[in-house]
Design a protein around this motif. Sequence first.
Motif, short mmCIF file in Angstrom:
data_model
loop_
_atom_site.label_atom_id
_atom_site.label_comp_id
_atom_site.label_asym_id
_atom_site.label_seq_id
_atom_site.Cartn_x
_atom_site.Cartn_y
_atom_site.Cartn_z
N PHE A 94 0.83 -1.21 0.00
CA PHE A 94 0.00 0.00 0.00
C PHE A 94 0.87 1.26 0.00
O PHE A 94 0.59 2.22 -0.74
N LYS A 95 1.92 1.26 0.81
CA LYS A 95 2.79 2.43 0.88
C LYS A 95 3.43 2.71 -0.47
O LYS A 95 3.47 3.86 -0.92
N ARG A 96 3.92 1.65 -1.11
CA ARG A 96 4.56 1.83 -2.41
C ARG A 96 3.57 2.35 -3.44
O ARG A 96 3.88 3.22 -4.25
N LEU A 124 1.68 6.91 -14.08
CA LEU A 124 2.11 6.38 -12.80
C LEU A 124 0.93 6.03 -11.92
O LEU A 124 0.98 5.06 -11.14
N GLN A 125 -0.16 6.80 -12.03
CA GLN A 125 -1.35 6.49 -11.24
C GLN A 125 -1.92 5.12 -11.64
O GLN A 125 -2.31 4.33 -10.78
N ARG A 126 -1.96 4.85 -12.94
CA ARG A 126 -2.45 3.54 -13.38
C ARG A 126 -1.50 2.43 -12.93
O ARG A 126 -1.95 1.36 -12.51
N ILE A 127 -0.21 2.67 -13.03
CA ILE A 127 0.75 1.66 -12.56
C ILE A 127 0.53 1.38 -11.07
O ILE A 127 0.55 0.22 -10.63
N ALA A 128 0.31 2.43 -10.29
CA ALA A 128 0.11 2.27 -8.84
C ALA A 128 -1.11 1.42 -8.54
O ALA A 128 -1.07 0.50 -7.70
N ALA A 306 14.20 2.45 -13.70
CA ALA A 306 13.15 2.84 -14.64
C ALA A 306 12.25 3.94 -14.08
O ALA A 306 11.91 4.90 -14.78
N LEU A 307 11.83 3.81 -12.83
CA LEU A 307 10.94 4.81 -12.24
C LEU A 307 11.63 6.16 -12.15
O LEU A 307 11.03 7.20 -12.48
N ALA A 308 12.87 6.16 -11.72
CA ALA A 308 13.62 7.42 -11.63
C ALA A 308 13.76 8.06 -13.00
O ALA A 308 13.61 9.28 -13.15
N ILE A 379 17.40 3.95 -7.35
CA ILE A 379 16.34 4.74 -6.72
C ILE A 379 15.05 3.95 -6.80
O ILE A 379 14.49 3.72 -7.88
N LYS A 380 14.57 3.52 -5.64
CA LYS A 380 13.34 2.71 -5.58
C LYS A 380 12.39 3.32 -4.56
O LYS A 380 12.76 4.14 -3.74
N VAL A 381 11.12 2.88 -4.63
CA VAL A 381 10.13 3.31 -3.64
C VAL A 381 9.55 2.07 -2.98
O VAL A 381 9.67 0.97 -3.49
#
Length: 381
Positions: A94-96, A124-128, A306-308, A379-381
């Motif tokens: 959930f946090k990620r 990014l919203q759809r990915i989340a 990739a995200l960064a 860099i990751k989340v």
Amino acid sequence: MDAAAEIRKSATSSRLLSLDVFRGLAIAGMVLVNNPGTWSSIYWPLRHAEWHGWTPTDLIFPFFLFIVGVSITLALAPRVHAGGDDRALVRKIFKRSVIIFALGLFLNGFPFFDLAEIRIPGVLQRIAICYLAASLLFLKVKDWRAQALIAVCLLLVYWVLMTTVPVPGYGAGDLGKEGNLAAYIDRWLLGRHIWKGGKVFDPEGLLSTVPAISTTLAGVLTGRWLGTSRTQLEKARGMLFAGACAVALGWAWHILFPINKSLWTSSYVVFTAGAALLLLALCYWLVDIKGKRAWASPFVIFGVNALALFVFSGLLGRLMGIIKVPRGDGTSMALQPYIYQNLFASWASPPNASLLYAVTYVMFWLLMMWLLYRKNILIKV
């Protein structure tokens, strides 16, 4: 550690290097198509389809969601088998998801943050959302058959909704830009907070995120296949066969429910999942089976951050559109078109100049990501 060393290390570990390469290909493609020199002159493979149908560009985003699904299985399966507290893992998921969604909102608002009209949906919203849904399904639904059934049911339900539910003023089954059910729901619930380029629809809207979850689940199922005890060659052949079947099925479904990226139609999900399987099978065969890794270094560098790359390249693109450069006649021009016109359009034809600008932008970010990579900064989340 440089990319070559990472490739050598991965060859003797359980890391699936071909997935990093596939992810790097996808994110490099995304940066390339999102940053042409000018939107008025682009070669057709680097454009989205006008509406129904597809171009190579329309494959990039579903490829990325597919990769997210494969990564979910590879990351969560060892933890599931080891047991432990699911609640802590769910909290982490959930946090990620919240962080990725918030990054998408930040990108949409940057740099002016007009809250009255900020776009709420986005890449990014759809990915989340898809990451959250697919991860929870992986944790709570253990049987792969049940996971596959859920993915199929989401596609069938979406098909039925889009073709049978009437939209006020348009009726049922209208798949045009304004009259389709997904666009109507987005306008009704989100109002002005949809993509300004679409005006009456949002390509990452609410209802069309439902079949996008199936795209991610296709990756989850592929990850489970890769985690079996079959030989590498059997795994590659299985992906190749499944991919070919899915491409054929998606193309056949196109007759009844057209392939459409903006609507994320069920046929589009099946077709692009098949294409993703084919490309992953090729990468897997080349990199993990045949050991042909020399060509893969740039894509490994892109893939592990990739995200960064997506966030930073998007921020720089926005900044280059608002930073003004003075000209000799006393006027000023935004930095991006200034660079494009003076360094590329001054000597190349418009389509070639636009492409060369985009390629140069990608190469610039390859250098930036290499600087992070050589310092082992991920860099990751």
